[in-house]
Design a protein around this motif. Structure first.
Motif, PDB file in Angstrom:
ATOM      1  N   ALA A   1       0.896  -0.988   0.010  1.00 41.12           N
ATOM      2  CA  ALA A   1      -0.074  -0.049   0.035  1.00 41.12           C
ATOM      3  C   ALA A   1       0.893   0.997  -0.133  1.00 41.12           C
ATOM      4  O   ALA A   1       1.816   1.307   0.715  1.00 41.12           O
ATOM      5  CB  ALA A   1      -1.012  -0.061   1.241  1.00 41.12           C
ATOM      6  N   VAL A   2       0.635   2.200  -0.843  1.00 36.48           N
ATOM      7  CA  VAL A   2       1.382   3.362  -0.990  1.00 36.48           C
ATOM      8  C   VAL A   2       0.440   4.388  -0.419  1.00 36.48           C
ATOM      9  O   VAL A   2      -0.488   4.921  -0.591  1.00 36.48           O
ATOM     10  CB  VAL A   2       1.614   3.976  -2.431  1.00 36.48           C
ATOM     11  N   THR A   3       1.077   4.884   0.752  1.00 36.18           N
ATOM     12  CA  THR A   3       0.427   5.556   2.043  1.00 36.18           C
ATOM     13  C   THR A   3       0.663   7.176   1.995  1.00 36.18           C
ATOM     14  O   THR A   3      -0.075   7.841   2.719  1.00 36.18           O
ATOM     15  CB  THR A   3       0.569   5.010   3.188  1.00 36.18           C
ATOM     16  N   HIS A   4       1.826   7.543   1.702  1.00 36.19           N
ATOM     17  CA  HIS A   4       2.266   9.125   1.735  1.00 36.19           C
ATOM     18  C   HIS A   4       1.747   9.594   0.430  1.00 36.19           C
ATOM     19  O   HIS A   4       2.192   9.287  -0.707  1.00 36.19           O
ATOM     20  CB  HIS A   4       3.591   9.075   2.129  1.00 36.19           C
ATOM     21  N   HIS A   5       1.546  10.919   0.735  1.00 33.97           N
ATOM     22  CA  HIS A   5       1.108  11.721  -0.507  1.00 33.97           C
ATOM     23  C   HIS A   5       1.860  11.918  -1.381  1.00 33.97           C
ATOM     24  O   HIS A   5       1.833  11.509  -2.576  1.00 33.97           O
ATOM     25  CB  HIS A   5       0.357  13.169   0.122  1.00 33.97           C
ATOM     26  N   ALA A   6       3.199  12.310  -1.003  1.00 32.25           N
ATOM     27  CA  ALA A   6       4.147  12.681  -2.325  1.00 32.25           C
ATOM     28  C   ALA A   6       4.559  11.460  -3.096  1.00 32.25           C
ATOM     29  O   ALA A   6       4.735  11.395  -4.131  1.00 32.25           O
ATOM     30  CB  ALA A   6       5.400  13.237  -1.300  1.00 32.25           C
ATOM     31  N   VAL A   7       4.741  10.248  -2.107  1.00 33.04           N
ATOM     32  CA  VAL A   7       5.332   9.032  -2.610  1.00 33.04           C
ATOM     33  C   VAL A   7       4.096   8.477  -3.588  1.00 33.04           C
ATOM     34  O   VAL A   7       4.258   7.899  -4.819  1.00 33.04           O
ATOM     35  CB  VAL A   7       5.523   8.021  -1.517  1.00 33.04           C
ATOM     36  N   LEU A   8       2.737   8.668  -3.216  1.00 36.55           N
ATOM     37  CA  LEU A   8       1.688   8.054  -4.063  1.00 36.55           C
ATOM     38  C   LEU A   8       1.424   8.907  -5.200  1.00 36.55           C
ATOM     39  O   LEU A   8       1.286   8.441  -6.218  1.00 36.55           O
ATOM     40  CB  LEU A   8       0.223   8.374  -3.401  1.00 36.55           C
ATOM     41  N   ARG A   9       1.613  10.332  -5.197  1.00 38.13           N
ATOM     42  CA  ARG A   9       1.607  10.985  -6.420  1.00 38.13           C
ATOM     43  C   ARG A   9       2.626  10.774  -7.487  1.00 38.13           C
ATOM     44  O   ARG A   9       2.504  10.645  -8.373  1.00 38.13           O
ATOM     45  CB  ARG A   9       1.720  12.505  -6.097  1.00 38.13           C
ATOM     46  N   GLU A  10       3.773  10.479  -6.665  1.00 38.11           N
ATOM     47  CA  GLU A  10       4.875   9.786  -7.747  1.00 38.11           C
ATOM     48  C   GLU A  10       4.595   8.442  -8.374  1.00 38.11           C
ATOM     49  O   GLU A  10       4.644   8.642  -9.639  1.00 38.11           O
ATOM     50  CB  GLU A  10       6.220   9.601  -7.025  1.00 38.11           C
ATOM     51  N   ALA A  11       4.080   7.600  -7.741  1.00 36.09           N
ATOM     52  CA  ALA A  11       3.719   6.461  -8.082  1.00 36.09           C
ATOM     53  C   ALA A  11       2.577   6.468  -9.129  1.00 36.09           C
ATOM     54  O   ALA A  11       2.610   5.681 -10.006  1.00 36.09           O
ATOM     55  CB  ALA A  11       3.092   5.408  -7.006  1.00 36.09           C
ATOM     56  N   LEU A  12       1.559   7.297  -8.765  1.00 35.62           N
ATOM     57  CA  LEU A  12       0.549   7.256  -9.960  1.00 35.62           C
ATOM     58  C   LEU A  12       0.917   7.781 -11.055  1.00 35.62           C
ATOM     59  O   LEU A  12      -0.033   7.398 -12.320  1.00 35.62           O
ATOM     60  CB  LEU A  12      -0.617   8.343  -9.306  1.00 35.62           C
ATOM     61  N   ALA A  13       1.898   8.543 -11.442  1.00 39.41           N
ATOM     62  CA  ALA A  13       2.251   9.253 -12.668  1.00 39.41           C
ATOM     63  C   ALA A  13       3.569   8.380 -12.943  1.00 39.41           C
ATOM     64  O   ALA A  13       4.290   8.911 -13.995  1.00 39.41           O
ATOM     65  CB  ALA A  13       2.629  10.630 -12.606  1.00 39.41           C
ATOM     66  N   HIS A  14       4.273   7.334 -12.506  1.00 41.21           N
ATOM     67  CA  HIS A  14       5.502   7.044 -12.726  1.00 41.21           C
ATOM     68  C   HIS A  14       5.476   6.168 -14.148  1.00 41.21           C
ATOM     69  O   HIS A  14       4.672   5.342 -14.177  1.00 41.21           O
ATOM     70  CB  HIS A  14       5.980   5.710 -11.537  1.00 41.21           C
ATOM     71  N   PRO A  15       6.215   6.363 -14.929  1.00 46.33           N
ATOM     72  CA  PRO A  15       6.165   5.920 -16.442  1.00 46.33           C
ATOM     73  C   PRO A  15       6.607   4.248 -16.245  1.00 46.33           C
ATOM     74  O   PRO A  15       6.292   3.459 -17.168  1.00 46.33           O
ATOM     75  CB  PRO A  15       7.415   6.547 -17.203  1.00 46.33           C
ATOM     76  N   GLU A  16       7.161   3.923 -14.977  1.00 50.30           N
ATOM     77  CA  GLU A  16       7.414   2.534 -14.782  1.00 50.30           C
ATOM     78  C   GLU A  16       6.555   1.523 -13.862  1.00 50.30           C
ATOM     79  O   GLU A  16       7.009   0.618 -13.249  1.00 50.30           O
ATOM     80  CB  GLU A  16       8.898   2.273 -14.582  1.00 50.30           C
ATOM     81  N   VAL A  17       5.489   2.302 -13.464  1.00 44.44           N
ATOM     82  CA  VAL A  17       4.330   1.612 -12.946  1.00 44.44           C
ATOM     83  C   VAL A  17       3.312   1.398 -13.784  1.00 44.44           C
ATOM     84  O   VAL A  17       2.648   2.396 -14.390  1.00 44.44           O
ATOM     85  CB  VAL A  17       3.826   2.626 -11.788  1.00 44.44           C
ATOM     86  N   ALA A  18       2.773   0.064 -14.155  1.00 44.47           N
ATOM     87  CA  ALA A  18       1.772  -0.182 -15.102  1.00 44.47           C
ATOM     88  C   ALA A  18       0.350  -0.398 -14.589  1.00 44.47           C
ATOM     89  O   ALA A  18       0.363  -0.724 -13.211  1.00 44.47           O
ATOM     90  CB  ALA A  18       2.473  -1.428 -15.763  1.00 44.47           C
ATOM     91  N   LYS A  19      -0.502  -0.514 -15.226  1.00 45.15           N
ATOM     92  CA  LYS A  19      -1.929  -1.082 -14.893  1.00 45.15           C
ATOM     93  C   LYS A  19      -2.311  -2.281 -15.516  1.00 45.15           C
ATOM     94  O   LYS A  19      -3.319  -3.272 -14.982  1.00 45.15           O
ATOM     95  CB  LYS A  19      -2.821  -0.092 -15.411  1.00 45.15           C
ATOM     96  N   SER A  20      -1.641  -2.633 -16.365  1.00 45.39           N
ATOM     97  CA  SER A  20      -2.122  -4.179 -17.123  1.00 45.39           C
ATOM     98  C   SER A  20      -1.654  -5.276 -16.222  1.00 45.39           C
ATOM     99  O   SER A  20      -0.521  -5.248 -15.857  1.00 45.39           O
ATOM    100  CB  SER A  20      -1.422  -4.576 -18.427  1.00 45.39           C
ATOM    101  N   ALA A  21      -2.584  -6.214 -16.232  1.00 46.42           N
ATOM    102  CA  ALA A  21      -2.329  -7.191 -15.344  1.00 46.42           C
ATOM    103  C   ALA A  21      -1.267  -8.146 -15.931  1.00 46.42           C
ATOM    104  O   ALA A  21      -0.802  -9.179 -15.157  1.00 46.42           O
ATOM    105  CB  ALA A  21      -3.532  -8.080 -15.119  1.00 46.42           C
TER     106      ALA A  21
END
Length: 444
Positions: free
Chosen positions: A71-91
């Motif tokens: 779980a990504v719980t801190h605001h700044a890190v979550l914001r980074e993760a949501l837009a990170h080019p190496e974090v995907a949504k495809s299963a």
């Protein structure tokens, strides 16, 4: 590949310690040194979120079925993760879904495997999102205001007739739910007779306390129902989004498959009413619990838009949204998350992050003017397309409700209201109120 980024075969681990995914036999509580176990229900949400934040920006958790995640719980890190080019949504990046770790019939599988924008990356995501954006325009949302006002007025007029023998009205059932459900179904061209059943099915899917058999049955049924909706609109097109999506599909048949169409309708039905239902419910709870905040709005020191934004931050309608996956071993917030680990976007935890909102982050304050914008509708390429509609519905509903019933009070203390049985949705199951004040006040 995801969004044009290569998947590395070997990670170069930086200085922070590598995160070890939790094993099935790990202790259930972080106090024992193991991962946090996410309870199916939302009891004690604020306290549980505080524990997660204290444990770190990226925290090992165990999902139902003993599936390890973070779980990504801190605001700044979550914001980074949501837009990170190496974090995907495809299963296709969800390692445990393909190596036998995830049990058959896993109830949360829908969030990973449904065809649509929420599980697409790169060109596929741009294609699907662009198709929906083309028909779900800002102008179309703005044009809904008169109809939303009309529906709201009708529901408010009908509330006295919904009162129980003790004079209480279940506001979640008779107001917070039918308004957004009516709006999204009218927008999609869904027959009135199907609406309650679609809500029941979406509750089973979003809820995290149902059995695998119940959730699988709900998925089959809602897919069949929405397939019927699509066929009805294909046979008799109207001025609705489903007809518009079908028209776009027929213009270029490879742009939207039948499965993608149903997946898109599923996303819009669930996200189009569950989020706003929780938003309205949570705002009413907050204003009735701290009536000084309501008086600030009435005195003109804050607006109904302020109420909506502070509710989104303070009590996000979505607690932990599944799933995202790092496409390589990736450092986030000082922790290296192994490639393919499912990640939860912990919006409710991030909304009360003191690092983002100060030492009083737990306080509901409609006059708050944070320098940091909340993340309750996401961030980056997957930012919620329905955010303008949810905001419009909630502001219209709340202003009309407290204007129509200025003495409205909770009939049960907020702390005693049963939580919604989900760690995804964040609200209460019921919202009993007195429309004209408590019996004690009426007797004075």
């Amino acid at each position: 590949m995801t969004d044009g980024q290569p998947i590395s075969d070997e990670a170069r681990l930086p200085a922070p310690a590598r995160l070890r995914p939790p094993d099935a036999d790990c202790p259930a509580h972080a106090a024992d040194g193991g991962p946090h176990r996410l309870a199916p229900g939302g009891a004690g949400r604020a306290a549980a979120d505080a524990l997660l934040r204290e444990a770190g920006a990226v925290v090992p958790v165990v999902l139902p079925g003993e599936v390890p995640a973070v779980a990504v719980t801190h605001h700044a890190v979550l914001r980074e993760a949501l837009a990170h080019p190496e974090v995907a949504k495809s299963a296709c990046h969800f390692t445990a879904l393909h190596d036998g770790t995830v049990p058959p019939g896993w109830p949360l599988a829908t969030f990973a495997t449904v065809d649509g924008m929420t599980t697409a990356d790169g060109a596929d995501h741009r294609r699907l999102r662009g198709l929906v954006t083309k028909v779900f325009t800002g102008r179309r949302v703005a044009a809904l205001r008169p109809r939303i006002v009309e529906l709201t007025a009708g529901l408010l007029d009908g509330l006295p007739g919904a009162a129980a023998a003790d004079g209480t009205v279940e506001l979640r059932r008779h107001f917070a739910y039918p308004l957004p459900m009516s709006v999204i179904c009218e927008l999609l061209g869904v027959d009135t007779a199907l609406r309650d059943r679609l809500h029941e099915l979406s509750n089973l899917i979003v809820g995290t306390s149902g059995t695998a058999a119940e959730v699988q049955a709900a998925n089959r049924e809602i897919t069949a129902v929405l397939g019927q909706v699509a066929e009805a609109r294909r046979a008799d097109p109207g001025d609705d989004l489903t007809s518009a999506l079908l028209a776009a599909q027929e213009e270029d048949g490879d742009r939207l498959s039948a499965r993608e169409l149903v997946g898109t309708l599923l996303l819009m039905i669930i996200a189009g009413h569950e989020t706003t239902l929780n938003l309205i419910t949570n705002a009413v709870r907050a204003l009735c619990t701290d009536r000084a905040q309501l008086e600030l709005v009435r005195a003109g020191r804050a607006t109904w838009d302020d109420v909506v934004e502070e509710t989104l931050r303070h009590d996000s309608p979505v607690a932990h949204f599944p799933f995202r996956y790092p496409v390589r071993d990736l450092e986030l917030g000082g922790t290296v998350v192994p490639r393919g680990t499912p990640m939860l976007a912990s919006y409710s935890a991030a909304g009360r992050d003191p690092e983002a909102y100060g030492p009083d982050a737990d306080r509901f304050d409609v006059t708050r003017r944070p320098a940091t914008r909340h993340l309750s509708f996401g961030h980056g390429p997957h930012y919620c397309l329905g955010a303008p509609l949810a905001r419009l519905e909630a502001t219209v509903a709340l202003e009309a409700l407290f204007t129509h019933y200025p003495a409205l009070h909770l009939a049960v203390p907020d702390a005693e209201l049963p939580p919604h049985q989900s760690f995804i949705g964040n609200s209460t199951d019921i919202l009993p109120v007195w429309l004209t004040g408590s019996p004690a006040e009426q007797g004075r």
